[in-house]
Scaffold this motif. Structure first.
Motif, PDB file in Angstrom:
ATOM      1  N   GLU B   6       0.835  -1.194   0.000  1.00  0.00           N
ATOM      2  CA  GLU B   6       0.000   0.000   0.000  1.00  0.00           C
ATOM      3  C   GLU B   6       0.878   1.256   0.000  1.00  0.00           C
ATOM      4  O   GLU B   6       0.596   2.238  -0.699  1.00  0.00           O
ATOM      5  CB  GLU B   6      -0.914  -0.026   1.244  1.00  0.00           C
ATOM      6  CG  GLU B   6      -2.064   0.966   1.209  1.00  0.00           C
ATOM      7  CD  GLU B   6      -1.736   2.301   1.861  1.00  0.00           C
ATOM      8  OE1 GLU B   6      -0.692   2.378   2.559  1.00  0.00           O
ATOM      9  OE2 GLU B   6      -2.486   3.265   1.661  1.00  0.00           O
ATOM     10  N   TYR B   7       1.984   1.178   0.763  1.00  0.00           N
ATOM     11  CA  TYR B   7       2.917   2.310   0.852  1.00  0.00           C
ATOM     12  C   TYR B   7       3.540   2.601  -0.518  1.00  0.00           C
ATOM     13  O   TYR B   7       3.580   3.751  -0.968  1.00  0.00           O
ATOM     14  CB  TYR B   7       4.012   1.989   1.886  1.00  0.00           C
ATOM     15  CG  TYR B   7       4.972   3.125   2.108  1.00  0.00           C
ATOM     16  CD1 TYR B   7       6.164   3.203   1.394  1.00  0.00           C
ATOM     17  CD2 TYR B   7       4.680   4.130   3.034  1.00  0.00           C
ATOM     18  CE1 TYR B   7       7.053   4.241   1.601  1.00  0.00           C
ATOM     19  CE2 TYR B   7       5.557   5.178   3.245  1.00  0.00           C
ATOM     20  CZ  TYR B   7       6.738   5.224   2.532  1.00  0.00           C
ATOM     21  OH  TYR B   7       7.611   6.253   2.729  1.00  0.00           O
ATOM     22  N   TRP B   9       2.358   1.750  -3.389  1.00  0.00           N
ATOM     23  CA  TRP B   9       1.306   2.258  -4.278  1.00  0.00           C
ATOM     24  C   TRP B   9       1.096   3.742  -4.048  1.00  0.00           C
ATOM     25  O   TRP B   9       0.973   4.519  -4.984  1.00  0.00           O
ATOM     26  CB  TRP B   9      -0.011   1.500  -4.073  1.00  0.00           C
ATOM     27  CG  TRP B   9      -1.180   2.263  -4.626  1.00  0.00           C
ATOM     28  CD1 TRP B   9      -2.200   2.807  -3.925  1.00  0.00           C
ATOM     29  CD2 TRP B   9      -1.399   2.635  -5.996  1.00  0.00           C
ATOM     30  NE1 TRP B   9      -3.071   3.489  -4.769  1.00  0.00           N
ATOM     31  CE2 TRP B   9      -2.598   3.395  -6.042  1.00  0.00           C
ATOM     32  CE3 TRP B   9      -0.719   2.400  -7.187  1.00  0.00           C
ATOM     33  CZ2 TRP B   9      -3.122   3.913  -7.228  1.00  0.00           C
ATOM     34  CZ3 TRP B   9      -1.238   2.918  -8.372  1.00  0.00           C
ATOM     35  CH2 TRP B   9      -2.419   3.657  -8.389  1.00  0.00           C
ATOM     36  N   ARG B  10       1.053   4.155  -2.758  1.00  0.00           N
ATOM     37  CA  ARG B  10       0.789   5.569  -2.476  1.00  0.00           C
ATOM     38  C   ARG B  10       1.917   6.466  -2.955  1.00  0.00           C
ATOM     39  O   ARG B  10       1.686   7.579  -3.409  1.00  0.00           O
ATOM     40  CB  ARG B  10       0.515   5.788  -0.980  1.00  0.00           C
ATOM     41  CG  ARG B  10      -0.846   6.410  -0.792  1.00  0.00           C
ATOM     42  CD  ARG B  10      -1.318   6.601   0.636  1.00  0.00           C
ATOM     43  NE  ARG B  10      -0.832   5.669   1.581  1.00  0.00           N
ATOM     44  CZ  ARG B  10       0.111   5.955   2.464  1.00  0.00           C
ATOM     45  NH1 ARG B  10       0.654   7.158   2.497  1.00  0.00           N
ATOM     46  NH2 ARG B  10       0.504   5.030   3.320  1.00  0.00           N
ATOM     47  N   THR B 210       0.689   5.984   6.853  1.00  0.00           N
ATOM     48  CA  THR B 210      -0.698   5.718   6.439  1.00  0.00           C
ATOM     49  C   THR B 210      -1.208   6.917   5.654  1.00  0.00           C
ATOM     50  O   THR B 210      -0.587   7.983   5.652  1.00  0.00           O
ATOM     51  CB  THR B 210      -1.620   5.475   7.651  1.00  0.00           C
ATOM     52  OG1 THR B 210      -1.508   6.599   8.525  1.00  0.00           O
ATOM     53  CG2 THR B 210      -1.205   4.219   8.397  1.00  0.00           C
ATOM     54  N   ARG B 211      -2.338   6.726   5.016  1.00  0.00           N
ATOM     55  CA  ARG B 211      -2.889   7.757   4.132  1.00  0.00           C
ATOM     56  C   ARG B 211      -3.182   9.050   4.884  1.00  0.00           C
ATOM     57  O   ARG B 211      -3.666   9.035   6.005  1.00  0.00           O
ATOM     58  CB  ARG B 211      -4.174   7.201   3.527  1.00  0.00           C
ATOM     59  CG  ARG B 211      -4.678   7.939   2.334  1.00  0.00           C
ATOM     60  CD  ARG B 211      -5.730   7.121   1.634  1.00  0.00           C
ATOM     61  NE  ARG B 211      -6.764   6.667   2.542  1.00  0.00           N
ATOM     62  CZ  ARG B 211      -7.805   5.940   2.154  1.00  0.00           C
ATOM     63  NH1 ARG B 211      -7.912   5.594   0.880  1.00  0.00           N
ATOM     64  NH2 ARG B 211      -8.719   5.561   3.011  1.00  0.00           N
TER      65      ARG B 211
END
Lengths: 81, 254
Positions: B6-7, B9-10, B210-211
Motif C-alpha cells: 500500500e505504501y 502504491w501511495r 498511512t494515508r
C-alpha cells in the motif's frame, strides 16, 4: 547637526515608539529584518517618522538598500548633510 | 506485506498525482490560458474567468487525487468561503493546501511565490488567475487591498511558506497590513493534515506511513475594526493583529 551617537539615540527612540523594539537589541550591526523584526512596510513608517523629526526631505532611494542599524544611521547622516 | 504494498502504491500514486498536475498546468498554459487571453472581454471579467477555470481544474485534481487514494478529506461550512470579497487566510502544513482552498472558492485571487511565475508547470495557472507575486512589501499590500476592494476574494498564507513541524513559524505581517488597509474582516481556515506529509521534510516519494487525512475548519471571521480604530501607531496595529492571526490559525502555540 547631530553626531552619530545622537542619531543612533534618536533612531532608537523611534524604533521603540513605532515597533516596541527592545532598546538593548539596537546595536550598530543589528539586522533590521533578522534581528529587530522590522520589515519593508515598517521601514516606510520609520522613514516618515524620521522626516517628521528631522524636518529634512528623505530620498526613498537612500533607504532602499538599508539592511542594518548602521545603514540607517548612514542614511540619516546623509539626510542631515 | 500488505502495508508495504500500500505504501509503495501511495508513493507511485503521489507521483502520478503530481504528473497530472504538472501536465495540466503545462498544457493549460499553452492552450486554455491563451484562449482566455484573447477572448474579447474587459480585464476584470477575464481575470474572474481565469480564476474560475483554475477553480474547476483544482476541483478536478482533488477528485482525481482522492480517487488515487493518496488522501481523504473533509470540510464543513463551505458556504462561508463562497461569499465574495473575503480575505481568506490559512495555516500551511502541506504542498497541496492551496489546491484544496482554490477548489473550495469559486472565484479567488491568491498570493503566490514569485518562482511560480517562472515555472512552466505553474505559469499558466498563476497567469490565468492574475495571482499576486509575494515579493515586495508596500506594493504587495497595495495590490492586495485593490483586489479586495474590487470584490475579489483573496487567499493568502500568512506564514509565507509551509510550516516545518517543531520550528517556529515566522508569520509575515503582510497579511495583517492588508487586512487593516482594506478594512475587510479575515476569514480564517484551519487546515489539519494527519499524518503529515508533503511538507519540507517529506518529499512526494516519501509518503506518510498511512494515508493522509485532511480536515478544513472554516472559522468565524476575525474582526479587525477594534484594532483599526484604536489610536496605536500603524506598525503596532499590524503587530497586534498579527498576534491574533497567529492565535486563530493555531500557530506557534508553545
Amino acid at each position: 547637526m547631530k553626531n552619530r551617537e545622537e542619531i543612533l539615540g534618536m533612531l532608537s527612540d523611534v524604533m521603540v515608539e513605532l515597533f516596541e523594539t527592545d532598546p538593548a537589541e539596537i546595536t550598530a550591526d543589528a539586522s533590521l529584518y533578522d534581528d529587530l523584526d522590522i520589515d519593508s512596510i515598517d521601514a516606510v513608517d520609520m522613514v516618515i517618522r524620521l522626516r517628521e523629526i528631522t524636518g529634512k526631505k528623505v530620498d526613498p532611494e537612500d533607504f532602499k538598500s538599508v539592511r542594518t542599524v548602521n545603514d540607517v544611521v548612514d542614511a540619516i547622516e546623509k539626510m542631515m548633510a | 506485506m500488505l502495508a508495504r504494498l500500500e505504501y509503495i502504491w501511495r508513493a507511485a500514486a503521489t507521483g502520478i498525482a503530481f504528473t497530472i498536475f504538472g501536465l495540466g498546468g503545462l498544457i493549460g498554459g499553452l492552450t486554455v490560458f491563451p484562449i482566455i487571453a484573447i477572448l474579447p472581454m474587459n480585464p476584470e471579467t477575464r481575470q474572474r474567468l481565469g480564476q474560475r477555470v483554475v477553480h474547476w481544474s483544482f476541483r478536478f485534481y482533488i477528485w482525481v487525487w482522492s480517487r488515487l487514494g493518496i488522501f481523504t478529506w473533509e470540510v464543513d461550512d463551505l458556504e462561508r468561503l463562497r461569499k465574495p470579497g473575503q480575505l481568506i487566510i490559512a495555516n500551511h502544513p502541506t504542498l497541496i493546501d492551496v489546491v484544496f482552498l482554490l477548489s473550495f472558492v469559486p472565484e479567488s485571487n491568491c498570493v503566490v511565490k514569485g518562482a511560480l511565475f517562472r515555472n512552466p508547470f505553474t505559469w499558466g495557472v498563476v497567469s490565468a488567475g492574475r495571482y499576486i507575486n509575494n515579493s515586495g512589501g508596500p506594493e504587495l499590500v497595495d495590490a492586495c487591498a485593490d483586489v479586495l476592494a474590487s470584490g475579489n476574494s483573496l487567499v493568502i498564507f500568512p506564514e509565507g511558506t509551509r510550516t516545518t513541524p517543531g520550528v517556529r513559524s515566522r508569520v509575515q505581517r503582510g497579511t495583517a497590513n492588508i487586512a487593516l488597509r482594506s478594512g475587510m474582516p479575515i476569514r480564517p481556515v484551519r487546515i489539519n493534515c494527519s499524518p503529515i506529509a508533503l511538507n519540507k521534510q517529506m518529499p512526494w516519494y516519501n509518503p506518510s506511513a498511512t494515508r493522509m487525512h485532511f480536515t478544513f475548519d472554516v472559522l468565524e471571521p476575525l474582526e479587525t475594526a477594534d484594532i483599526a480604530t484604536s489610536d496605536m501607531a500603524a506598525s503596532l496595529k499590524a503587530r497586534e493583529l498579527n498576534r491574533q492571526i497567529e492565535t486563530v490559525l493555531g500557530l506557534n502555540l508553545n
